[in-house]
Design a protein around this motif. Structure first.
Motif, mmCIF file in Angstrom:
data_model
loop_
_atom_site.group_PDB
_atom_site.id
_atom_site.type_symbol
_atom_site.label_atom_id
_atom_site.label_comp_id
_atom_site.label_asym_id
_atom_site.label_seq_id
_atom_site.Cartn_x
_atom_site.Cartn_y
_atom_site.Cartn_z
ATOM 1 N N CYS B 45 34.490 33.494 47.982
ATOM 2 C CA CYS B 45 35.685 33.526 48.839
ATOM 3 C C CYS B 45 36.175 32.108 49.112
ATOM 4 O O CYS B 45 35.407 31.251 49.530
ATOM 5 C CB CYS B 45 35.365 34.222 50.167
ATOM 6 N N PRO B 55 32.774 38.397 53.977
ATOM 7 C CA PRO B 55 32.604 39.839 53.744
ATOM 8 C C PRO B 55 31.149 40.319 53.790
ATOM 9 O O PRO B 55 30.865 41.348 54.412
ATOM 10 C CB PRO B 55 33.228 40.062 52.363
ATOM 11 N N CYS B 79 41.331 35.600 55.617
ATOM 12 C CA CYS B 79 41.332 36.306 54.328
ATOM 13 C C CYS B 79 42.734 36.343 53.738
ATOM 14 O O CYS B 79 43.670 36.783 54.386
ATOM 15 C CB CYS B 79 40.801 37.730 54.495
ATOM 16 N N CYS B 82 42.728 37.821 48.150
ATOM 17 C CA CYS B 82 42.867 37.278 46.801
ATOM 18 C C CYS B 82 42.086 38.060 45.747
ATOM 19 O O CYS B 82 42.172 37.758 44.555
ATOM 20 C CB CYS B 82 42.435 35.820 46.779
ATOM 21 N N ALA B 84 39.067 37.909 44.969
ATOM 22 C CA ALA B 84 37.963 37.204 44.313
ATOM 23 C C ALA B 84 36.641 37.894 44.629
ATOM 24 O O ALA B 84 35.794 38.093 43.750
ATOM 25 C CB ALA B 84 37.933 35.740 44.760
ATOM 26 N N THR B 96 38.534 43.942 49.186
ATOM 27 C CA THR B 96 39.860 43.481 49.610
ATOM 28 C C THR B 96 40.669 44.619 50.221
ATOM 29 O O THR B 96 41.158 44.505 51.348
ATOM 30 C CB THR B 96 40.623 42.871 48.406
HETATM 31 S S1 SF4 Z 1 39.971 38.884 49.373
HETATM 32 FE FE1 SF4 Z 1 39.724 36.701 48.937
HETATM 33 S S2 SF4 Z 1 40.061 35.690 50.904
HETATM 34 FE FE2 SF4 Z 1 39.676 37.869 51.357
HETATM 35 S S3 SF4 Z 1 37.491 37.973 51.737
HETATM 36 FE FE3 SF4 Z 1 37.800 38.427 49.566
HETATM 37 S S4 SF4 Z 1 37.545 36.467 48.540
HETATM 38 FE FE4 SF4 Z 1 37.854 36.030 50.721
#
Ligand code: SF4
Ligand code: SF4
Lengths: 254, 404
Positions: B45, B55, B79, B82, B84, B96
């Motif tokens: 992240c 997370p 957050c 993204c 990832a 996500t």
């Molecule tokens: S979506 Fe991206 S910013 Fe959100 S917790 Fe997952 S890695 Fe982190």
């Protein structure tokens, strides 16, 4: 604590304003309306007071396009009762007429405290708050940013120019013109507003006659015109003041 | 294997339990039960290192029935949706769309949101765009162009392609340049296209990922109604977020049309486009994969195919590319949380990305998402040595490569 908040919708300045054929009013067909920002703060202040000291918040608003949505959103934020004033409001009314019309309805609610925005950008004949106070026979204080309520009295913080703040005690019932709530107006999730649309009811009160007497008659409405020239008055305060008096006398204003 | 142990007894109505159950209802949500607590998600992240609750730790608190502590912190607003974490999770947990978005939804329902975000949401509700611009002026960007852009409500005829323009491409002065470039491309390719103009509303995908599900549904319904009035064969979008919404989310609401991102659409017509690309662009170009084109939807090749078709361009890859691409920081509400996130992080994700671009000596950072040109151009002003870096939308580069 029985709190009444009087709100109104005003033209949204995100759209360009145009003047209608009569030359004395805005073209209303294309107007988009939005809650008067100061009224939004008055509503927030009402709900904050209710949360601090128990009580009931009633929101009163004249019927204009989009008012139902604004009232339901108020319910979602925590207002208990919604009242819509039915009448010829769509074409715009002056503050005298709105204050008179609301006074009769507000009176019946027997409020301990009446809150309204301190001003609105379309108040051409003074703001609604003091007029409403006059018709209700209640005291009025405006430019308030912070209120606490106690037994039959309220402590309000009034803002003065130059960053001065006065704390004053006001006997209740009273009308307060809110400049800013203690917290900025809160966000309510759309799902909560939709919920309120299903559960809240908007009570309707018929306003038979709108009496706008006391306000000015608009002779001409126009966009700011560039002036031909300006005279810069030089000198210290004394000299400038003397020069101003001279000019006013020449123009027959003094 | 079911790793979840605490508070599964029926009748336990703790917040953690209800929240946990709601996560199981998300597509593939039941994978949550198999979280290994490996921490890979938190490690990948981009803001994980400064989240109080990245997370993986959120899940451990959830299992320990102390999730209310997570909800008391502002951590989740870091957050940027993204994908990832979702991409790397060995248990394939939809982090996500599930965990992170649901947590934002709960905070938002409790009225607990950063002020910056509030105004974007209020604007979206009121004007149908987060910028707070007049909805009547949504098509003003297309005025005065050589090609007249057909607005569906005016032309009253079927078109082949319905172009869903999007918020920033319609209103943001920098991004409008890319919109105008795309008009030119559609024009030279002889595409019969139209736009919704004032009838278009925000696709609202980022608002959804920022936790405002109700707003998303409201705006999706409005778009659905507008689209249903007209006849067209396919939708193309400028914005990967709009593409994601129309492809993956709108169908759940009964709004279902074939949709492609403009890079896919153009790559498909490369035969026609290639001969028109006659002007050499002598530049080292690197491409930033947008999260919602790449990781979320697996579109990696088409943007590169288009760039490689431009004579003179040398395409280089940054250290993080394709599925490991770095977020520009604009997703999931990040576009409207710049101040908030800056206060917490004192770094910008966009600056990180710009540093990567200059570390591979790129002259041009090519983008395909409307959030990016303004974000990266701002970042380039802050990063040392990035003064010469140009940020260009793929549509703009293609037009640059055509003869006037
Ligand atoms: S979506 Fe991206 S910013 Fe959100 S917790 Fe997952 S890695 Fe982190
Ligand atoms: S990567 Fe997946 S399995 Fe590992 S801690 Fe994160 S959510 Fe759990």
């Amino acid at each position: 604590m029985n709190i009444v908040v009087l709100i109104k919708l005003v033209p949204d300045l995100v759209e360009e304003l145009t003047i209608d054929d009569s030359g004395t009013d805005l073209e209303r067909d294309w107007l988009r309306l939005i809650i008067n920002e100061f009224d939004d703060h008055a509503l927030e202040q009402g709900i904050l007071l209710k949360e601090q000291s128990e009580g009931q918040v009633t929101v009163v608003a004249p019927d204009t396009e989009g008012v139902d949505d604004v009232l339901y959103a108020a319910a979602a934020r925590g207002a208990d009762k919604l009242i819509k004033l039915l009448g010829e409001f769509e074409q715009g009314v002056n503050s005298h007429a709105l204050a008179r019309a609301s006074a009769s309805v507000v009176q019946e609610l027997q409020p301990d405290l009446v809150l309204t925005g301190v001003q609105a950008h379309n108040d051409l004949d003074g703001s609604v708050g003091p007029l409403l106070a006059e018709f209700l026979g209640m005291p009025y204080v405006g430019y308030i940013s912070g209120v606490t309520v106690g037994d039959k009295k309220s402590i309000a913080r009034k803002e003065y120019p130059g960053g001065l703040i006065a704390e004053m005690e006001i006997s209740l019932p009273a009308v307060l013109g809110i400049q800013a709530a203690e917290e900025p107006p809160r966000y309510v999730a759309i799902s909560k507003v939709r919920q309120a649309m299903k559960t809240a009811t908007i009570e309707e009160q018929e306003i038979i006659e709108l009496d706008s007497s006391g306000g000015p008659t608009i002779g001409r409405m126009f966009l700011p015109e560039a002036t031909e020239r300006a005279t810069m008055i030089e000198g210290d305060e004394e000299e400038v003041a003397a020069k101003l008096v001279e000019i006013f006398q020449e123009l027959g204003l003094l | 294997m079911t790793a979840f142990v605490s508070n599964t007894a029926p009748g336990n109505s703790s917040f953690s339990k209800t929240f946990y159950d709601s996560l199981l209802e998300v597509v593939d949500g039941e994978h949550l039960r198999t979280c290994l607590q490996c921490g890979t998600c938190s490690g990948v992240c981009p803001f994980g290192y400064l989240m109080e609750f990245p997370p993986g730790r959120m899940i451990s608190y959830l299992r320990a029935d102390i999730f209310d502590r997570v909800m008391d912190s502002e951590s989740v607003w870091m957050c940027v949706s993204c994908y990832a974490c979702t991409q790397v999770c060995p248990s394939k947990i939809p982090l996500t769309t599930g965990l992170m978005t649901r947590a934002k939804e709960e905070l938002l329902l409790a009225g607990n949101i950063p002020k910056e975000l509030q105004s974007a949401l209020e604007n979206s509700q009121r004007y149908g765009n987060p910028l707070g611009e007049s909805p009547r002026k949504r098509a003003n960007w297309a005025k005065g162009l050589e090609t007249e852009v057909a607005i569906m409500g005016k032309v009253k005829r079927p078109v082949d392609i319905l172009w869903f323009v999007g918020d920033y491409p319609s209103y943001h002065p920098r991004v409008q340049l890319a919109s105008r470039a795309l008009v030119k491309l559609l024009d030279v390719l002889d595409i019969d296209f139209g736009i919704l103009g004032p009838e278009e509303n925000s696709d609202a995908d980022s608002q959804r990922l920022a936790g405002e599900r109700g707003l998303f549904e409201m705006l999706a319904e409005k778009n659905g109604q507008a689209l249903s009035k007209y006849q067209f064969n396919e939708i193309i979008t400028t914005d990967p977020h709009a593409y994601n919404a129309l492809r993956n989310e709108y169908p759940k609401l009964g709004i279902s049309y074939p949709v492609r991102h403009y890079t896919q659409f153009l790559a498909d017509r490369l035969d026609q486009l290639q001969p028109l690309l006659t002007q050499e662009i002598k530049a080292k170009v690197t491409f930033h994969d947008p999260c919602y084109l790449g990781r979320a939807n697996g579109v990696y090749d088409e943007p590169r195919t288009l760039l490689e078709a431009i004579p003179g361009i040398k395409l280089v890859e940054m250290q993080h590319n394709r599925s490991t691409s770095l977020c520009c920081g604009g997703g999931g509400g990040g576009m409207w949380l710049d101040g908030f996130q800056w206060e917490k992080a004192h770094v910008r994700l966009s600056e990180w990305r710009v540093r990567e671009a200059i570390s591979v000596d790129a002259d041009v950072l090519a983008v395909a998402c409307p959030y990016e040109s303004p974000r990266f151009e701002d970042a380039a002003k802050m990063v040392q040595g990035a003064g010469q870096l140009r940020v260009k939308d793929i549509a703009e580069l293609l037009v640059d490569a055509m003869e006037d």
